[in-house]
Design a protein around this motif. Structure first.
Motif, PDB file in Angstrom:
ATOM      1  N   ARG A 115       1.129  -1.530   0.030  1.00  0.00           N
ATOM      2  CA  ARG A 115      -0.071  -0.218  -0.263  1.00  0.00           C
ATOM      3  C   ARG A 115       0.796   1.246  -0.189  1.00  0.00           C
ATOM      4  O   ARG A 115       0.693   2.407  -0.471  1.00  0.00           O
ATOM      5  CB  ARG A 115      -1.020  -0.258   1.206  1.00  0.00           C
ATOM      6  N   MET A 134       2.382   1.905  -3.476  1.00  0.00           N
ATOM      7  CA  MET A 134       1.955   2.037  -4.488  1.00  0.00           C
ATOM      8  C   MET A 134       1.529   3.263  -4.142  1.00  0.00           C
ATOM      9  O   MET A 134       1.091   4.026  -5.050  1.00  0.00           O
ATOM     10  CB  MET A 134       0.485   1.656  -4.295  1.00  0.00           C
ATOM     11  N   GLN A 135       1.125   4.492  -2.750  1.00  0.00           N
ATOM     12  CA  GLN A 135       1.095   5.938  -2.842  1.00  0.00           C
ATOM     13  C   GLN A 135       1.782   6.420  -3.138  1.00  0.00           C
ATOM     14  O   GLN A 135       1.146   7.177  -2.889  1.00  0.00           O
ATOM     15  CB  GLN A 135       0.609   5.589  -0.851  1.00  0.00           C
ATOM     16  N   LYS A 136       3.340   5.560  -3.091  1.00  0.00           N
ATOM     17  CA  LYS A 136       4.341   6.505  -3.533  1.00  0.00           C
ATOM     18  C   LYS A 136       4.339   6.239  -5.084  1.00  0.00           C
ATOM     19  O   LYS A 136       4.873   7.781  -5.106  1.00  0.00           O
ATOM     20  CB  LYS A 136       5.695   6.096  -3.155  1.00  0.00           C
ATOM     21  N   ASN A 137       4.344   5.569  -5.796  1.00  0.00           N
ATOM     22  CA  ASN A 137       4.302   5.691  -7.543  1.00  0.00           C
ATOM     23  C   ASN A 137       2.748   5.801  -7.678  1.00  0.00           C
ATOM     24  O   ASN A 137       3.090   6.985  -8.784  1.00  0.00           O
ATOM     25  CB  ASN A 137       3.460   4.221  -7.778  1.00  0.00           C
ATOM     26  N   HIS A 138       1.997   6.824  -7.255  1.00  0.00           N
ATOM     27  CA  HIS A 138       0.931   8.252  -7.987  1.00  0.00           C
ATOM     28  C   HIS A 138       0.738   9.617  -6.889  1.00  0.00           C
ATOM     29  O   HIS A 138       0.186   9.556  -7.494  1.00  0.00           O
ATOM     30  CB  HIS A 138      -0.117   7.111  -7.109  1.00  0.00           C
ATOM     31  N   GLN A 139       2.163   9.562  -5.927  1.00  0.00           N
ATOM     32  CA  GLN A 139       2.276  11.057  -6.328  1.00  0.00           C
ATOM     33  C   GLN A 139       2.138  11.540  -6.372  1.00  0.00           C
ATOM     34  O   GLN A 139       2.632  11.594  -7.671  1.00  0.00           O
ATOM     35  CB  GLN A 139       3.505  11.401  -4.797  1.00  0.00           C
ATOM     36  N   ARG A 140       1.675  12.978  -6.816  1.00  0.00           N
ATOM     37  CA  ARG A 140       1.940  14.468  -7.931  1.00  0.00           C
ATOM     38  C   ARG A 140       2.976  14.802  -7.289  1.00  0.00           C
ATOM     39  O   ARG A 140       3.514  14.949  -6.606  1.00  0.00           O
ATOM     40  CB  ARG A 140       0.009  15.171  -8.183  1.00  0.00           C
TER      41      ARG A 140
END
Length: 162
Positions: free
Chosen positions: A153, A156-162
């Motif tokens: 999790r 995934m959050q790191k990969n979807h940071q803007r």
């Protein structure tokens, strides 16, 4: 390696009565209040385990099962269920108690992760947890899978940071 500690050594119990200002328009305790109580109990359990300052690293889940109504007691119990080098998983069980009958029911469960800190605020090594009861062993055996889910999790959050 540091000597291990039993989960019972971190046991933290907290009870309070639910009064009208603690409740929503349904006459049940605010979920945010329960979240704060869970974090406090888990923090104390974590500090009892490692005898260091701790910070909350994650809250995996807070599953609400049934409401707690005005006039009932809210009862929380927290224990350290699993450790890694500097982090620990804490399980918190929340129950409601009818103070007139003594009847208790499960209202919520939660797993949280804490990191121990040294005096400089850096992660500090902690003792391992040594489960002894069947319930402690059950939490311990499931902890590795929960850890892997947390790691996926976070990635995934790191990969979807803007």
């Amino acid at each position: 390696m540091k000597e291990g500690k039993r989960p019972s050594e971190s046991l933290t119990v907290w009870t309070d009565i639910v009064l009208p200002p603690d409740t929503n328009y349904h006459g049940t305790i605010f979920g945010g209040n329960v979240m704060a109580y869970v974090d406090k109990v888990a923090s104390i359990a974590a500090m009892r385990h490692c005898r260091k300052q701790v910070v909350t690293a994650s809250s995996d889940s807070l599953d609400f099962i049934s409401p707690i109504r005005t006039g009932e007691a809210i009862c929380l119990e927290g224990i350290v269920t699993y450790t890694r080098k500097t982090s620990m998983e804490v399980f918190v069980r929340v129950e409601a108690e009818d103070l007139l009958t003594g009847e208790r029911r499960l209202t919520a469960t939660s797993y949280l992760t804490f990191v121990a800190l040294n005096p400089d605020g850096k992660p500090a090594e902690i003792p391992p947890v040594v489960p002894t009861t069947e319930e402690e062993k059950w939490h311990y055996e499931g902890a590795k899978e929960r850890y892997e889910i947390r790691q996926r999790r976070r990635q995934m959050q790191k990969n979807h940071q803007r």
